[in-house]
Design an enzyme around this catalytic site. Structure first.
Site, PDB file in Angstrom:
ATOM      1  N   GLN A 178      -2.399  -9.064   6.172  1.00 28.46           N
ATOM      2  CA  GLN A 178      -1.908  -9.403   4.828  1.00 28.46           C
ATOM      3  C   GLN A 178      -1.786 -10.908   4.619  1.00 28.46           C
ATOM      4  O   GLN A 178      -1.313 -11.335   3.561  1.00 28.46           O
ATOM      5  CB  GLN A 178      -0.526  -8.762   4.602  1.00 28.46           C
ATOM      6  CG  GLN A 178      -0.563  -7.260   4.470  1.00 28.46           C
ATOM      7  CD  GLN A 178      -1.128  -6.788   3.127  1.00 28.46           C
ATOM      8  OE1 GLN A 178      -1.146  -7.528   2.147  1.00 28.46           O
ATOM      9  NE2 GLN A 178      -1.595  -5.565   3.072  1.00 28.46           N
ATOM     10  N   CYS A 329       3.998   8.776   1.862  1.00 26.42           N
ATOM     11  CA  CYS A 329       4.248  10.084   1.259  1.00 26.42           C
ATOM     12  C   CYS A 329       3.392  11.067   2.032  1.00 26.42           C
ATOM     13  O   CYS A 329       2.547  11.736   1.458  1.00 26.42           O
ATOM     14  CB  CYS A 329       3.860   9.983  -0.206  1.00 26.42           C
ATOM     15  SG  CYS A 329       4.183  11.432  -1.164  1.00 26.42           S
TER      16      CYS A 329
END
Ligand code: PLP
Length: 385
Positions: A178, A329
């Site tokens: 990142q 999730c």
């Protein structure tokens, strides 16, 4: 008009990267390991890309091992050291699963972070000492340069100092996937032994990355066969993807200081605008002083009281705003993010998290769109709108 605010997930391919890739699909498409002219041309493209990636990451060309993305680079760093040297891997609680999963799978240790998302260096030192006391050896310590959910930048130099002192045989790996757009990696590359990047986070194609391997670090390959990448990663290289990554890396580094100023201003306007219009907003890893100097320029990570991320993302998408909750999730059940949990963010707040991540091509109009839509969406979900 679509407003893309999910650049921490992936980015638009830079025009320069696309241009670098196209001829390698249709003209210079030889196998770089071959012996004829077309093969040599492909091999030259690979050499040029290796030079460019080395410059962008503060490494030497011989230290660059091309991989099929960030996950593979992380796995090669961790598994590669453990398979070659044995011992125990150690990492932090806020890593990407690309690091966390191999470390836990290999029976490694996970070090906690403070509320601001930065590693607890005393806990690291204690863990390293504890492992040594059991007669085991810590052979690799992995700490990310910048977090993909919150944008928190880790104190890399201080971490390396602790490792060199308490586990002198350990290699230090940093997942810089990142970071390339927002952090000068030259210093990191000089202090750590292994560093991962991934092209699609900085305007290159997906499925292409690199592991920088400092001289003297022995890695067992994950993929054997073919002898490519000096026996460190078998398999015909993705020459076009690698050339695209190199072009994107060079452009990113050349534009970094200008992008930093521009994107920081966009991010701050975004956060201040939201905070000014909505109550009950918590900025992850940032205290009351609003000091964001330990965060990357591009990520606004906020938790909203009294709402569910999923519902907010639905309303944003209905208004052409693409964002993410940055909470995993897995099995359909909404689990709070392990990163927020490690930072001590209460579950009810983590359930209302939102990550808005800017990129090199983000505009004032993207920020305006969020500021137009988000306050009303939050009010509606709280039953106030
Ligand atoms: N590490 C970090 C910090 C990431 O953000 C990501 C991607 O989300 C990865 C590793 C995995 O990279 P890739 O998608 O190239 O496999």
């Amino acid at each position: 008009m679509t407003h893309y605010l999910d650049n921490a997930a992936t980015t638009r391919v830079r025009p320069g990267a696309l241009e670098a890739m196209l001829p390698l699909f249709t003209e210079t498409y030889g196998n770089p390991s071959g012996a004829h002219r077309m093969a040599r041309l492909a091999n030259h493209a690979l050499d040029d890309a290796r030079d460019a990636v080395a410059v962008a990451t503060g490494a030497e060309p011989g230290q660059v091992v091309f991989t099929g993305g960030g996950t593979e680079a992380d796995a090669l760093a961790i598994r590669g050291v453990i398979d070659a040297a044995g011992g125990v891997p150690v990492t932090t609680a806020i890593e990407h699963h690309a690091v966390l999963d191999p470390v836990t799978h290999l029976g490694g240790r996970v070090v906690p972070v403070a509320a601001d998302g930065r590693i607890d260096l005393d806990a690291l030192e204690a863990t390293l000492t504890e492992v040594a006391a059991t007669g085991d050896t810590v052979s690799v310590v992995s700490i990310m340069t910048a977090n993909n959910e919150t944008g928190v930048i880790q104190p890399l130099r201080e971490t390396v100092e602790v490792v060199r002192r308490s586990a002198p045989d350990a290699a230090v790996h940093t997942d810089a996937v990142q970071a390339l757009c927002w952090v000068d990696l030259a210093e990191a590359a000089a202090t750590v032994d292994l560093l991962s990047i991934s092209a699609h986070k900085f305007g290159g194609p997906k499925g292409t990355g690199a592991l920088i391997v400092r001289n003297g670090v022995t890695l067992a390959p994950l993929l054997r066969g073919g002898g490519q990448e000096r026996d460190r990663r078998g398999g015909t290289q993705n020459v076009a993807g690698i050339a695209g990554m190199a072009a994107a890396a060079s452009e990113t580094v050349a534009e970094r200081s200008a992008a930093l100023g521009r994107v920081t201003a966009l991010r701050d306007r975004l956060i201040e605008g939201i905070r000014g219009a909505v109550d009950g907003v918590h900025e992850s890893g940032v205290g009351a002083d609003a000091d964001r100097s330990h965060k990357t320029a591009n990520i606004a990570h906020l938790c909203f009281e009294g709402i569910e991320s999923e519902a907010l993302l639905f309303l944003l998408e209905k208004n052409d705003i693409m964002a993410s909750a940055a909470s995993s999730c897995a099995s359909g059940a909404q689990e709070p993010s392990h990163v927020l949990a490690a930072m001590g963010v209460p579950r009810h707040l983590a359930a209302g998290s939102l990550r808005l991540s800017l990129g090199y091509d983000s505009t004032e109009a993207d920020v305006d769109a969020v500021l137009d839509v988000l306050p009303g969406a939050v009010a509606r979900l709280r039953g106030q709108g």
